[in-house]
Motif scaffolding. Structure first.
Motif, mmCIF file in Angstrom:
data_model
loop_
_atom_site.group_PDB
_atom_site.id
_atom_site.type_symbol
_atom_site.label_atom_id
_atom_site.label_comp_id
_atom_site.label_asym_id
_atom_site.label_seq_id
_atom_site.Cartn_x
_atom_site.Cartn_y
_atom_site.Cartn_z
ATOM 1 N N GLY A 44 6.153 -2.805 -5.263
ATOM 2 C CA GLY A 44 6.109 -1.467 -4.675
ATOM 3 C C GLY A 44 7.217 -1.150 -3.690
ATOM 4 O O GLY A 44 7.159 -0.115 -3.015
ATOM 5 N N PHE A 45 8.232 -1.992 -3.600
ATOM 6 C CA PHE A 45 9.370 -1.693 -2.729
ATOM 7 C C PHE A 45 10.216 -0.599 -3.365
ATOM 8 O O PHE A 45 10.516 -0.642 -4.557
ATOM 9 C CB PHE A 45 10.216 -2.948 -2.493
ATOM 10 N N SER A 46 10.620 0.376 -2.539
ATOM 11 C CA SER A 46 11.434 1.482 -3.026
ATOM 12 C C SER A 46 11.907 2.325 -1.836
ATOM 13 O O SER A 46 11.121 2.540 -0.898
ATOM 14 C CB SER A 46 10.636 2.355 -3.999
ATOM 15 N N PRO A 47 13.174 2.761 -1.855
ATOM 16 C CA PRO A 47 14.232 2.457 -2.819
ATOM 17 C C PRO A 47 14.767 1.043 -2.607
ATOM 18 O O PRO A 47 14.570 0.449 -1.549
ATOM 19 C CB PRO A 47 15.297 3.500 -2.495
ATOM 20 N N ILE A 48 15.460 0.528 -3.629
ATOM 21 C CA ILE A 48 16.034 -0.819 -3.554
ATOM 22 C C ILE A 48 17.534 -0.729 -3.784
ATOM 23 O O ILE A 48 17.989 -0.240 -4.826
ATOM 24 C CB ILE A 48 15.396 -1.765 -4.587
ATOM 25 N N GLY A 77 10.847 3.520 5.823
ATOM 26 C CA GLY A 77 9.638 3.947 5.139
ATOM 27 C C GLY A 77 8.383 3.190 5.476
ATOM 28 O O GLY A 77 7.479 3.181 4.673
ATOM 29 N N TYR A 78 8.274 2.545 6.636
ATOM 30 C CA TYR A 78 6.985 1.910 6.937
ATOM 31 C C TYR A 78 6.610 2.141 8.378
ATOM 32 O O TYR A 78 6.541 1.258 9.189
ATOM 33 C CB TYR A 78 7.007 0.408 6.586
ATOM 34 N N GLU A 79 6.344 3.366 8.721
ATOM 35 C CA GLU A 79 5.862 3.681 10.064
ATOM 36 C C GLU A 79 4.351 3.815 10.041
ATOM 37 O O GLU A 79 3.778 4.155 9.042
ATOM 38 C CB GLU A 79 6.513 4.959 10.573
ATOM 39 N N ARG A 109 0.831 -1.208 0.000
ATOM 40 C CA ARG A 109 0.000 0.000 0.000
ATOM 41 C C ARG A 109 0.863 1.254 0.000
ATOM 42 O O ARG A 109 0.452 2.301 -0.489
ATOM 43 C CB ARG A 109 -0.929 -0.006 1.210
ATOM 44 N N GLN A 110 2.054 1.151 0.581
ATOM 45 C CA GLN A 110 2.991 2.261 0.529
ATOM 46 C C GLN A 110 4.397 1.693 0.428
ATOM 47 O O GLN A 110 4.658 0.558 0.828
ATOM 48 C CB GLN A 110 2.860 3.164 1.762
ATOM 49 N N ALA A 111 5.304 2.491 -0.116
ATOM 50 C CA ALA A 111 6.647 2.004 -0.415
ATOM 51 C C ALA A 111 7.405 1.584 0.845
ATOM 52 O O ALA A 111 7.253 2.175 1.910
ATOM 53 C CB ALA A 111 7.436 3.081 -1.155
ATOM 54 N N VAL A 112 8.202 0.539 0.690
ATOM 55 C CA VAL A 112 9.067 0.019 1.748
ATOM 56 C C VAL A 112 10.459 -0.158 1.155
ATOM 57 O O VAL A 112 10.603 -0.658 0.039
ATOM 58 C CB VAL A 112 8.529 -1.328 2.288
ATOM 59 N N SER A 113 11.482 0.249 1.892
ATOM 60 C CA SER A 113 12.850 0.126 1.390
ATOM 61 C C SER A 113 13.338 -1.309 1.490
ATOM 62 O O SER A 113 12.942 -2.063 2.378
ATOM 63 C CB SER A 113 13.780 1.045 2.185
ATOM 64 N N ALA A 114 14.206 -1.699 0.559
ATOM 65 C CA ALA A 114 14.734 -3.068 0.534
ATOM 66 C C ALA A 114 16.148 -3.066 -0.017
ATOM 67 O O ALA A 114 16.550 -2.172 -0.778
ATOM 68 C CB ALA A 114 13.842 -3.981 -0.302
ATOM 69 N N ALA A 115 16.912 -4.074 0.384
ATOM 70 C CA ALA A 115 18.262 -4.272 -0.136
ATOM 71 C C ALA A 115 18.404 -5.713 -0.603
ATOM 72 O O ALA A 115 17.924 -6.635 0.056
ATOM 73 C CB ALA A 115 19.304 -3.957 0.935
ATOM 74 N N VAL A 116 19.035 -5.902 -1.748
ATOM 75 C CA VAL A 116 19.269 -7.230 -2.305
ATOM 76 C C VAL A 116 20.773 -7.437 -2.430
ATOM 77 O O VAL A 116 21.465 -6.646 -3.094
ATOM 78 C CB VAL A 116 18.594 -7.394 -3.678
ATOM 79 N N ILE A 117 21.269 -8.477 -1.770
ATOM 80 C CA ILE A 117 22.698 -8.809 -1.813
ATOM 81 C C ILE A 117 22.862 -10.136 -2.541
ATOM 82 O O ILE A 117 22.281 -11.144 -2.125
ATOM 83 C CB ILE A 117 23.285 -8.929 -0.401
ATOM 84 N N VAL A 118 23.641 -10.137 -3.603
ATOM 85 C CA VAL A 118 23.908 -11.361 -4.342
ATOM 86 C C VAL A 118 25.246 -11.929 -3.880
ATOM 87 O O VAL A 118 26.269 -11.229 -3.908
ATOM 88 C CB VAL A 118 23.937 -11.094 -5.860
#
Length: 307
Positions: free
Chosen positions: A180-184, A305-307, A145-154
């Motif tokens: 809808g995840f952002s920023p990534i 970003g998800y309070e 419903r609203q953006a959530v930040s995420a990190a992807v580590i390979v």
């Protein structure tokens, strides 16, 4: 036919109705069960149930589904009968067409059994429509419903050395973007425990969700789980159980994944397999739960970003 092979099974239910307008004396025949051909409502109920079970044979592009429950009820009004069909399954796609087919065949059966008792123009089938559906995209959201930040580590020695391109991590990033995840944040590391440990400790302070891709197998260089599991404060074993179960329906090798998931402080850590297929299948299996965690569990305030 649409490919539903990457959609997880879920409980699904649909209700549809159809109306048959008829003269009052025909409605009386339905109440007493004394049409020329017998009890019309009982016959129509069986016809509707059979129709639900055989919808994929009647409508060319419908998928065959296990029908766990199908039933048809009737409401008799002064000038009409309303057939209500309810169908339930656990599967990768919904049962709307099964419910609509059941309601349609039920009123068609009643039409056939009433036509000896009135003129053709006195019987009118109308308003066959879907009343309710549960399950799938409408019930289990796959977008935030609203953006959530995420990190992807390979984690991959060969990708880090530039000897092959990364496809698994990019596929995870693409899935997160669509949800809808952002920023990534995206980063590639060799399979080195110290580098992974230090990076994850840094990222969990900045991002709401940290996903690693690779290093969950049984090889000597598969260090992801051994490095990160001690950092987890609250495990969520169900996420990886769901991913492995989903994957094992597609390849027996999914059973070898040692992936773990859980919270480090207020960030969610998820460790996925390093193959494109394994990572993609895992995301397909856990995405609804992932979205639910960040949409509903509001006791997890985070600067990402998800309070």
């Amino acid at each position: 036919m649409k490919n539903v092979g990457m959609k997880p099974d879920s409980y699904r239910k649909a209700t549809a109705t159809a109306e048959l307008l008829a003269p009052a004396h025909c409605i009386d025949l339905l109440r007493t069960g004394q049409t020329e051909k017998g009890d019309a409502l009982k016959t129509a109920r069986i016809a509707g149930i059979l129709a639900a079970k055989r919808t994929d044979e009647l409508i060319p592009l419908c998928h065959p589904l296990p029908i766990y429950r199908a039933d048809v009820d009737f409401e008799l009004l002064e000038d009409r009968v309303i057939a209500s069909a309810e169908v339930e399954t656990i599967g990768p796609t919904g049962v709307e067409m099964e419910a609509l087919t059941a309601a349609s065949l039920a009123v068609l059966t009643i039409y056939d059994m009433l036509k000896p008792h009135c003129e053709p123009h006195e019987l009118i089938i109308r308003e066959c429509k879907l009343q309710e559906k549960k399950g799938g995209k409408s019930h289990y959201r796959r977008e935030l419903r609203q953006a959530v930040s995420a990190a992807v580590i390979v984690l991959s020695d060969t990708v880090a050395a530039g000897r092959k391109p990364d496809t698994a991590g990019k596929a995870v990033v693409n899935t997160l973007e669509q949800a809808g995840f952002s920023p990534i944040h995206y980063q590639v590391l060799p399979d080195e425990s110290d580098q992974l440990h230090d990076l994850v400790v840094k990222l969990v302070a900045e991002y709401a969700c940290v996903i690693t891709v690779g290093g969950t197998g049984i090889g000597k260089r598969d260090i992801t789980v051994d490095t990160l599991k001690p950092l987890i404060e609250r495990e969520l074993p169900g996420l990886m159980e769901a991913a492995r179960a989903f994957g094992q329906q597609r390849t027996p090798y999914a059973a070898m994944s040692r992936g773990v998931a859980g919270f480090i402080d207020r960030s969610l850590l998820i460790t996925l397999p390093g193959s494109r297929g394994g990572a993609t299948e895992s995301m397909a299996a856990i995405l609804p739960a992932l979205v639910h965690i960040f949409d509903v569990c509001r006791d997890l305030p985070h600067p990402g970003g998800y309070e």
